[in-house]
Design an enzyme around this catalytic site. Structure first.
Site, PDB file in Angstrom:
ATOM      1  N   ASP A  16       0.830  -1.212   0.000  1.00 51.19           N
ATOM      2  CA  ASP A  16       0.000   0.000   0.000  1.00 51.19           C
ATOM      3  C   ASP A  16       0.862   1.259   0.000  1.00 51.19           C
ATOM      4  O   ASP A  16       1.972   1.259   0.538  1.00 51.19           O
ATOM      5  CB  ASP A  16      -0.925  -0.020   1.231  1.00 51.19           C
ATOM      6  CG  ASP A  16      -2.109   0.911   1.071  1.00 51.19           C
ATOM      7  OD1 ASP A  16      -2.386   1.360  -0.069  1.00 51.19           O
ATOM      8  OD2 ASP A  16      -2.766   1.199   2.089  1.00 51.19           O
ATOM      9  N   HIS A  33       2.423   3.212  -9.079  1.00 47.51           N
ATOM     10  CA  HIS A  33       2.287   1.767  -9.308  1.00 47.51           C
ATOM     11  C   HIS A  33       3.500   1.230 -10.079  1.00 47.51           C
ATOM     12  O   HIS A  33       3.995   0.134  -9.804  1.00 47.51           O
ATOM     13  CB  HIS A  33       0.994   1.458 -10.073  1.00 47.51           C
ATOM     14  CG  HIS A  33      -0.251   1.875  -9.345  1.00 47.51           C
ATOM     15  ND1 HIS A  33      -0.462   1.568  -8.026  1.00 47.51           N
ATOM     16  CD2 HIS A  33      -1.341   2.590  -9.742  1.00 47.51           C
ATOM     17  CE1 HIS A  33      -1.634   2.076  -7.649  1.00 47.51           C
ATOM     18  NE2 HIS A  33      -2.181   2.701  -8.671  1.00 47.51           N
ATOM     19  N   TRP A  65     -11.773  -2.217  -8.294  1.00 46.42           N
ATOM     20  CA  TRP A  65     -12.482  -1.933  -9.559  1.00 46.42           C
ATOM     21  C   TRP A  65     -13.226  -0.616  -9.467  1.00 46.42           C
ATOM     22  O   TRP A  65     -13.544  -0.003 -10.493  1.00 46.42           O
ATOM     23  CB  TRP A  65     -13.487  -3.028  -9.897  1.00 46.42           C
ATOM     24  CG  TRP A  65     -12.888  -4.357 -10.254  1.00 46.42           C
ATOM     25  CD1 TRP A  65     -12.887  -5.479  -9.487  1.00 46.42           C
ATOM     26  CD2 TRP A  65     -12.207  -4.706 -11.469  1.00 46.42           C
ATOM     27  NE1 TRP A  65     -12.244  -6.503 -10.144  1.00 46.42           N
ATOM     28  CE2 TRP A  65     -11.821  -6.063 -11.364  1.00 46.42           C
ATOM     29  CE3 TRP A  65     -11.881  -4.006 -12.646  1.00 46.42           C
ATOM     30  CZ2 TRP A  65     -11.136  -6.733 -12.373  1.00 46.42           C
ATOM     31  CZ3 TRP A  65     -11.196  -4.685 -13.655  1.00 46.42           C
ATOM     32  CH2 TRP A  65     -10.826  -6.023 -13.508  1.00 46.42           C
ATOM     33  N   LEU A 127      10.934 -20.636  -4.457  1.00 51.71           N
ATOM     34  CA  LEU A 127       9.896 -19.883  -3.733  1.00 51.71           C
ATOM     35  C   LEU A 127       8.620 -19.885  -4.579  1.00 51.71           C
ATOM     36  O   LEU A 127       8.689 -19.894  -5.808  1.00 51.71           O
ATOM     37  CB  LEU A 127      10.401 -18.459  -3.532  1.00 51.71           C
ATOM     38  CG  LEU A 127       9.503 -17.422  -2.855  1.00 51.71           C
ATOM     39  CD1 LEU A 127      10.390 -16.436  -2.069  1.00 51.71           C
ATOM     40  CD2 LEU A 127       8.677 -16.622  -3.841  1.00 51.71           C
TER      41      LEU A 127
END
Ligand code: IPE
Ligand code: IPE
Ligand code: MG
Length: 237
Positions: A16, A33, A65, A127
């Site tokens: 965040d 982003h 959305w 991983l």
């Protein structure tokens, strides 16, 4: 306890603060982003180097959305581009990509990219990178309950047999262990519909750092804090 025992097997991150990072710099939110993708590379590298076996990243919630179309479109573009660009390197590192969330709401193109990345990296041993995309816990639980109810109605399962294991096995996360450590960046202290069932006994860590600034040192700090925690699981020690 050996050092290895104190390394969480599964770390889950609510990434965040991308928007605030961009706004602070007078940039568009999508630039936050884009900067966040570099943090994903860093977190993945740190997790693999420290011996973490599962890394879940919350990348897009079902609620996201509701953001402006331009931001949602930019995020979809970024998912496609990042998945295509990063897959060869992940393959080389032995990272297996998996996805949780309802992928049926994504465009055909996004779904194809996701399916291809999962196929190509299947069996990676270093991983497992679990991307939470169009994910929310309540949606995941509702889908699981519908499937369990369908099996009960078809006579495949008696309601009295439904146990915690039945529910866990019907969730998207069925193949993976529960998270040991949940990290949420940007200082917000909430789960925002993330792994509500699975994080029942997870340790929580809420650093102030915004996701695009998240460094390998921040990851190490979270692991150090985790190693100090005393997990009791309801028992007496
Ligand atoms: C997290 O950053 C990324 C997604 C939710 C896709 P935000 O976009 O929520 O950034 P803030 O919280 O507005 O700073
Ligand atoms: C949670 O962040 C979802 C992801 C990180 C993908 P949000 O920014 O959407 O959550 P809220 O709105 O602050 O609760
Ligand atoms: Mg946010």
């Amino acid at each position: 306890m050996s050092d290895q025992k104190r390394i969480p097997q599964h770390v889950a991150i609510i990434m965040d603060g991308n928007g605030r990072w961009a706004e602070k710099r007078g940039k568009e939110r999508y630039e936050g982003h884009i900067a966040g993708v570099e943090s994903v590379r860093r977190a993945l590298r740190a997790a693999a180097n420290r011996g973490v076996k599962y890394l879940t990243l919350y990348a897009f919630s079902t609620e996201n959305w509701g953001r402006p179309a331009a931001e949602v479109d930019a995020l979809m573009e970024l998912f496609c581009r990042s998945i295509v660009n990063e897959t060869p390197e992940l393959l080389r590192q032995g990272v297996e990509i998996r996805m949780i969330g309802d992928r049926t709401r994504f465009s055909e193109k996004v779904q194809q990219h996701l399916a291809r990345a999962e196929e190509q990296t299947a069996g990676g041993k270093t991983l497992t990178l679990i991307l939470a995309l169009n994910y929310s816990s309540r949606d995941e639980i509702a889908r699981a309950v519908r499937e369990i109810a369908r099996r009960a109605a078809a006579g495949e399962l008696s309601p009295a047999e439904i146990s915690e294991q039945t529910i866990a096995a019907a969730l998207d996360t069925a193949p993976f262990p529960d998270p040991d450590l949940v990290i949420r960046t940007s200082g917000e202290q909430r789960l925002s519909n993330f792994l509500l069932w699975q994080a029942s006994y997870a340790e929580m860590w809420f650093p102030e750092v915004l996701w695009p600034d998240f460094s390998e040192q921040d990851f190490d700090r979270a692991l150090e804090e985790y190693a100090r925690r005393d997990r009791r699981f309801g028992l007496i020690k």
